[in-house]
Motif scaffolding. Structure first.
Motif, PDB file in Angstrom:
ATOM      1  N   ARG A 115       0.827  -1.212   0.000  1.00 22.55           N
ATOM      2  CA  ARG A 115       0.000   0.000   0.000  1.00 22.55           C
ATOM      3  C   ARG A 115       0.863   1.265   0.000  1.00 22.55           C
ATOM      4  NH1 ARG A 115      -2.994  -3.535   3.245  1.00 22.55           N
ATOM      5  NH2 ARG A 115      -5.115  -3.916   2.487  1.00 22.55           N
ATOM      6  N   VAL A 116       1.974   1.233   0.761  1.00 22.07           N
ATOM      7  CA  VAL A 116       2.873   2.393   0.760  1.00 22.07           C
ATOM      8  C   VAL A 116       3.417   2.633  -0.644  1.00 22.07           C
ATOM      9  CG1 VAL A 116       5.123   3.241   1.555  1.00 22.07           C
ATOM     10  CG2 VAL A 116       3.519   2.246   3.186  1.00 22.07           C
ATOM     11  N   THR A 117       3.787   1.555  -1.333  1.00 21.56           N
ATOM     12  CA  THR A 117       4.290   1.691  -2.702  1.00 21.56           C
ATOM     13  C   THR A 117       3.234   2.260  -3.626  1.00 21.56           C
ATOM     14  OG1 THR A 117       5.805  -0.174  -2.363  1.00 21.56           O
ATOM     15  CG2 THR A 117       5.319   0.447  -4.634  1.00 21.56           C
ATOM     16  N   ALA A 118       2.010   1.749  -3.540  1.00 18.47           N
ATOM     17  CA  ALA A 118       0.930   2.230  -4.402  1.00 18.47           C
ATOM     18  C   ALA A 118       0.626   3.704  -4.139  1.00 18.47           C
ATOM     19  CB  ALA A 118      -0.327   1.392  -4.187  1.00 18.47           C
ATOM     20  N   ILE A 119       0.527   4.080  -2.861  1.00 16.73           N
ATOM     21  CA  ILE A 119       0.227   5.471  -2.512  1.00 16.73           C
ATOM     22  C   ILE A 119       1.357   6.394  -2.959  1.00 16.73           C
ATOM     23  CG2 ILE A 119      -0.108   7.070  -0.589  1.00 16.73           C
ATOM     24  CD1 ILE A 119      -1.515   4.748   0.887  1.00 16.73           C
ATOM     25  N   SER A 120       2.597   5.963  -2.744  1.00 22.69           N
ATOM     26  CA  SER A 120       3.744   6.799  -3.099  1.00 22.69           C
ATOM     27  C   SER A 120       3.853   7.006  -4.602  1.00 22.69           C
ATOM     28  CB  SER A 120       5.030   6.157  -2.566  1.00 22.69           C
ATOM     29  OG  SER A 120       5.013   6.076  -1.160  1.00 22.69           O
ATOM     30  N   VAL A 121       3.691   5.928  -5.384  1.00 23.78           N
ATOM     31  CA  VAL A 121       3.755   6.066  -6.836  1.00 23.78           C
ATOM     32  C   VAL A 121       2.598   6.923  -7.335  1.00 23.78           C
ATOM     33  CG1 VAL A 121       3.700   4.826  -9.034  1.00 23.78           C
ATOM     34  CG2 VAL A 121       4.974   3.882  -7.112  1.00 23.78           C
ATOM     35  N   PRO A 128       4.930  17.276  -2.941  1.00 26.81           N
ATOM     36  CA  PRO A 128       4.459  15.885  -3.039  1.00 26.81           C
ATOM     37  C   PRO A 128       5.375  14.996  -3.863  1.00 26.81           C
ATOM     38  CG  PRO A 128       3.086  17.360  -4.376  1.00 26.81           C
ATOM     39  CD  PRO A 128       3.963  18.222  -3.527  1.00 26.81           C
ATOM     40  N   TYR A 129       6.074  15.589  -4.833  1.00 24.05           N
ATOM     41  CA  TYR A 129       7.043  14.834  -5.618  1.00 24.05           C
ATOM     42  C   TYR A 129       8.076  14.181  -4.683  1.00 24.05           C
ATOM     43  CZ  TYR A 129      10.301  14.141  -9.610  1.00 24.05           C
ATOM     44  OH  TYR A 129      11.113  13.634 -10.583  1.00 24.05           O
ATOM     45  N   GLY A 130       8.682  14.980  -3.794  1.00 28.45           N
ATOM     46  CA  GLY A 130       9.685  14.457  -2.875  1.00 28.45           C
ATOM     47  C   GLY A 130       9.110  13.510  -1.839  1.00 28.45           C
ATOM     48  N   LEU A 131       7.937  13.851  -1.293  1.00 32.70           N
ATOM     49  CA  LEU A 131       7.307  12.996  -0.287  1.00 32.70           C
ATOM     50  C   LEU A 131       6.960  11.630  -0.862  1.00 32.70           C
ATOM     51  CD1 LEU A 131       4.941  15.573   1.468  1.00 32.70           C
ATOM     52  CD2 LEU A 131       7.070  14.611   2.355  1.00 32.70           C
ATOM     53  N   GLY A 132       6.555  11.587  -2.127  1.00 38.17           N
ATOM     54  CA  GLY A 132       6.217  10.314  -2.754  1.00 38.17           C
ATOM     55  C   GLY A 132       7.435   9.448  -2.993  1.00 38.17           C
ATOM     56  N   ALA A 133       8.574  10.070  -3.283  1.00 39.42           N
ATOM     57  CA  ALA A 133       9.760   9.303  -3.669  1.00 39.42           C
ATOM     58  C   ALA A 133      10.418   8.584  -2.498  1.00 39.42           C
ATOM     59  CB  ALA A 133      10.771  10.229  -4.339  1.00 39.42           C
ATOM     60  N   GLY A 134      10.502   9.230  -1.333  1.00 39.20           N
ATOM     61  CA  GLY A 134      11.267   8.653  -0.229  1.00 39.20           C
ATOM     62  C   GLY A 134      10.677   7.395   0.354  1.00 39.20           C
ATOM     63  N   SER A 135       9.365   7.393   0.606  1.00 45.99           N
ATOM     64  CA  SER A 135       8.734   6.238   1.237  1.00 45.99           C
ATOM     65  C   SER A 135       8.801   5.003   0.356  1.00 45.99           C
ATOM     66  CB  SER A 135       7.272   6.561   1.580  1.00 45.99           C
ATOM     67  OG  SER A 135       7.203   7.529   2.596  1.00 45.99           O
ATOM     68  N   VAL A 136       8.531   5.183  -0.941  1.00 44.65           N
ATOM     69  CA  VAL A 136       8.539   4.023  -1.832  1.00 44.65           C
ATOM     70  C   VAL A 136       9.949   3.471  -1.976  1.00 44.65           C
ATOM     71  CG1 VAL A 136       8.760   5.404  -3.954  1.00 44.65           C
ATOM     72  CG2 VAL A 136       7.735   3.133  -4.052  1.00 44.65           C
ATOM     73  N   ASP A 137      10.940   4.331  -2.006  1.00 45.03           N
ATOM     74  CA  ASP A 137      12.327   3.879  -2.124  1.00 45.03           C
ATOM     75  C   ASP A 137      12.696   3.013  -0.930  1.00 45.03           C
ATOM     76  OD1 ASP A 137      14.813   3.571  -3.165  1.00 45.03           O
ATOM     77  OD2 ASP A 137      15.441   5.646  -2.949  1.00 45.03           O
ATOM     78  N   ALA A 138      12.422   3.502   0.278  1.00 43.58           N
ATOM     79  CA  ALA A 138      12.769   2.754   1.484  1.00 43.58           C
ATOM     80  C   ALA A 138      11.950   1.474   1.596  1.00 43.58           C
ATOM     81  CB  ALA A 138      12.543   3.630   2.716  1.00 43.58           C
ATOM     82  N   ALA A 139      10.643   1.555   1.310  1.00 38.02           N
ATOM     83  CA  ALA A 139       9.776   0.374   1.447  1.00 38.02           C
ATOM     84  C   ALA A 139      10.186  -0.733   0.483  1.00 38.02           C
ATOM     85  CB  ALA A 139       8.320   0.769   1.219  1.00 38.02           C
ATOM     86  N   LEU A 140      10.447  -0.379  -0.770  1.00 36.60           N
ATOM     87  CA  LEU A 140      10.822  -1.388  -1.761  1.00 36.60           C
ATOM     88  C   LEU A 140      12.190  -1.991  -1.460  1.00 36.60           C
ATOM     89  CD1 LEU A 140       9.620   0.127  -5.163  1.00 36.60           C
ATOM     90  CD2 LEU A 140       8.744  -1.905  -4.020  1.00 36.60           C
ATOM     91  N   ASN A 141      13.147  -1.148  -1.097  1.00 34.40           N
ATOM     92  CA  ASN A 141      14.477  -1.667  -0.803  1.00 34.40           C
ATOM     93  C   ASN A 141      14.446  -2.621   0.384  1.00 34.40           C
ATOM     94  OD1 ASN A 141      16.796  -0.588  -2.488  1.00 34.40           O
ATOM     95  ND2 ASN A 141      15.673   1.292  -2.126  1.00 34.40           N
ATOM     96  N   ASN A 142      13.701  -2.274   1.426  1.00 38.09           N
ATOM     97  CA  ASN A 142      13.632  -3.155   2.580  1.00 38.09           C
ATOM     98  C   ASN A 142      12.901  -4.447   2.245  1.00 38.09           C
ATOM     99  OD1 ASN A 142      13.859  -3.665   5.584  1.00 38.09           O
ATOM    100  ND2 ASN A 142      11.642  -3.738   5.335  1.00 38.09           N
ATOM    101  N   TYR A 143      11.828  -4.355   1.455  1.00 38.92           N
ATOM    102  CA  TYR A 143      11.072  -5.553   1.091  1.00 38.92           C
ATOM    103  C   TYR A 143      11.957  -6.532   0.328  1.00 38.92           C
ATOM    104  CZ  TYR A 143       7.152  -8.466  -0.303  1.00 38.92           C
ATOM    105  OH  TYR A 143       6.299  -9.541  -0.481  1.00 38.92           O
ATOM    106  N   VAL A 144      12.733  -6.009  -0.613  1.00 41.63           N
ATOM    107  CA  VAL A 144      13.622  -6.878  -1.393  1.00 41.63           C
ATOM    108  C   VAL A 144      14.722  -7.451  -0.501  1.00 41.63           C
ATOM    109  CG1 VAL A 144      15.282  -6.922  -3.303  1.00 41.63           C
ATOM    110  CG2 VAL A 144      13.125  -5.700  -3.550  1.00 41.63           C
ATOM    111  N   ALA A 145      15.256  -6.648   0.428  1.00 39.76           N
ATOM    112  CA  ALA A 145      16.291  -7.139   1.343  1.00 39.76           C
ATOM    113  C   ALA A 145      15.774  -8.284   2.201  1.00 39.76           C
ATOM    114  CB  ALA A 145      16.794  -5.996   2.229  1.00 39.76           C
ATOM    115  N   LEU A 146      14.496  -8.230   2.583  1.00 36.08           N
ATOM    116  CA  LEU A 146      13.922  -9.261   3.440  1.00 36.08           C
ATOM    117  C   LEU A 146      13.521 -10.514   2.667  1.00 36.08           C
ATOM    118  CD1 LEU A 146      11.632  -7.129   5.796  1.00 36.08           C
ATOM    119  CD2 LEU A 146      13.712  -8.343   6.450  1.00 36.08           C
ATOM    120  N   HIS A 147      13.101 -10.372   1.417  1.00 33.66           N
ATOM    121  CA  HIS A 147      12.449 -11.472   0.714  1.00 33.66           C
ATOM    122  C   HIS A 147      13.237 -12.068  -0.441  1.00 33.66           C
ATOM    123  CE1 HIS A 147       8.514 -11.085   2.759  1.00 33.66           C
ATOM    124  NE2 HIS A 147       8.812  -9.797   2.817  1.00 33.66           N
ATOM    125  N   TYR A 148      14.275 -11.372  -0.922  1.00 36.52           N
ATOM    126  CA  TYR A 148      14.957 -11.842  -2.121  1.00 36.52           C
ATOM    127  C   TYR A 148      16.468 -11.872  -1.924  1.00 36.52           C
ATOM    128  CZ  TYR A 148      10.454 -11.102  -4.390  1.00 36.52           C
ATOM    129  OH  TYR A 148       9.129 -11.159  -4.730  1.00 36.52           O
TER     130      TYR A 148
END
Length: 391
Positions: free
Chosen positions: A70-76, A101-121
């Protein structure tokens, strides 16, 4: 089920890269019509970076409440709206508003995706995903160039906005595929929330933040000032220097593709050290008067060296600090990297203006040495904790 999500995350990383170089590509066509000065693009960039730092630090709380999907969807979606807003601007102050909003959208998705990949892949996917970011960052200016040739810069922003809307829809449909940490094994991982001061007191956290800031010094300064160094210090004509500077980014993109295969044999720490060695080998021919061929080879080699460092530091975050704190630490690390992007390349600009552009390779070398020292300190401090906690 998780494997079906991987193509979506690949698309998301391409999406992260698409807007990054748009402002630089479009600004020469934008600023006069907006009543702005040529240098005012830096103000827009700083607003975006400030928003990115804030949202990176908030990403842990947001992801805990909403989940990474959801964080990724909202941020994108937020980024898509901001890009569309850019396409409607007729004055500079409007760009400043939409940059928030451009900057606010970019930071959360970057951190969320990077952490998700670090945990799962595996580590190789982190390298390949950051390679996808490079493809997006390269593709954005291509789209803007087409728009400028056939229409206007507003059309370029609008096209990228539509692509982001499509990706938002894809992410929304993929939400059932997103897993919680530990869900694959049936072992639920209890996330820990700590304040920034509490995180800063953890062994290794100041060091890893310094590593990210130093990495930003190397990557951003190397790319931003390569052309100026080649022209002003080494006497290369401006057109050739610009093309050589772009080869630095080609080196990063190709290097991250190759790093995915090398990571099958080396662990994250070994990949980071390999990156350090390659960056050092690249700086050497830039520093020494060895001729044009050595200079361009050095720039490409620095790019190849940068390639594995950033993804590997992120991927080893759960190993260094524990899976329960990985989201919080990923956000802090992203924020440190963005602060480095904002502060240190302009600082070199001042050194180049008031002292000499010849400091370019020395500036890169100083950042590399500090990063290597911090890396050694990080692993010394976290090794005992990893052994004691069994992760």
């Amino acid at each position: 089920m998780v494997s079906l999500l991987l193509p979506v995350i690949y698309l998301a990383f391409i999406s992260l890269g698409l807007p990054d170089a748009l402002l630089g590509a479009a600004w020469p066509s934008m600023y006069l019509g907006l009543g702005a000065g040529l240098s005012w693009a830096g103000m827009i960039s700083m607003i975006i970076s400030a928003g990115t730092v804030v949202s990176s630090l908030a990403s842990d709380a947001l992801t805990a409440r909403l989940g990474p999907g959801r964080v990724t969807a909202i941020s994108v979606g937020t980024t898509a709206a901001a890009l569309f807003g850019f396409s409607t601007c007729t004055a500079f102050w409007q760009l400043c508003l939409w940059a928030v909003p451009y900057g606010l959208g970019a930071g959360s998705v970057d951190a969320a995706l990077n952490n998700y990949v670090a945990l799962h892949y595996e580590s190789r996917h982190m390298s390949w995903l950051h390679c996808m970011w490079g493809l997006g960052a390269s593709g954005g200016p291509v789209i803007m160039g087409w728009a400028l040739a056939h229409s206007s810069w507003q059309s370029g922003y609008r096209i990228i906005s539509v692509l982001q809307v499509v990706l938002t829809a894809i992410i929304i449909f993929s939400l059932p595929l997103w897993k919680k940490p530990g869900e694959e094994t049936g072992e639920e991982i209890a996330r820990e929330h700590r304040t920034l001061p509490q995180l800063m007191r953890m062994p290794g956290v100041p060091e890893v933040m310094a590593m990210f800031a130093c990495y930003s010094v190397v990557e951003t300064t190397a790319g931003m000032w390569a052309s100026s160094y080649c022209t002003l210090q080494r006497g290369i004509d401006a057109g050739t220097a610009a093309s050589w500077a772009s080869l630095f980014y080609v080196g990063i993109t190709v290097g991250r593709f190759l790093s995915g295969f090398i990571a099958m044999k080396l662990n994250d720490h070994q990949m980071i050290n390999l990156g350090f060695v390659l960056v050092a080998l690249g700086i050497l021919p830039i520093l020494l008067p060895l001729g044009s061929a050595a200079l361009v080879t050095g720039l490409v080699t620095v790019g190849l060296g940068c390639a594995p460092i950033y993804p590997s530091i992120i991927h080893e975050t759960p190993l260094n600090f524990g899976r329960n704190l990985s989201m919080a630490l990923t956000g802090v690390q992203m924020a440190a990297a963005y602060v480095g992007n904002v502060v240190f390349p302009p600082l070199f600009g001042l050194l180049a203006q008031y002292i000499s552009i010849s400091l370019y390779p020395w500036y890169l070398l100083a950042a590399l040495v500090l990063m290597a020292v911090m890396s050694r300190a990080l692993h010394r401090k976290t090794a005992a904790k990893r052994a004691a906690n069994g992760y």
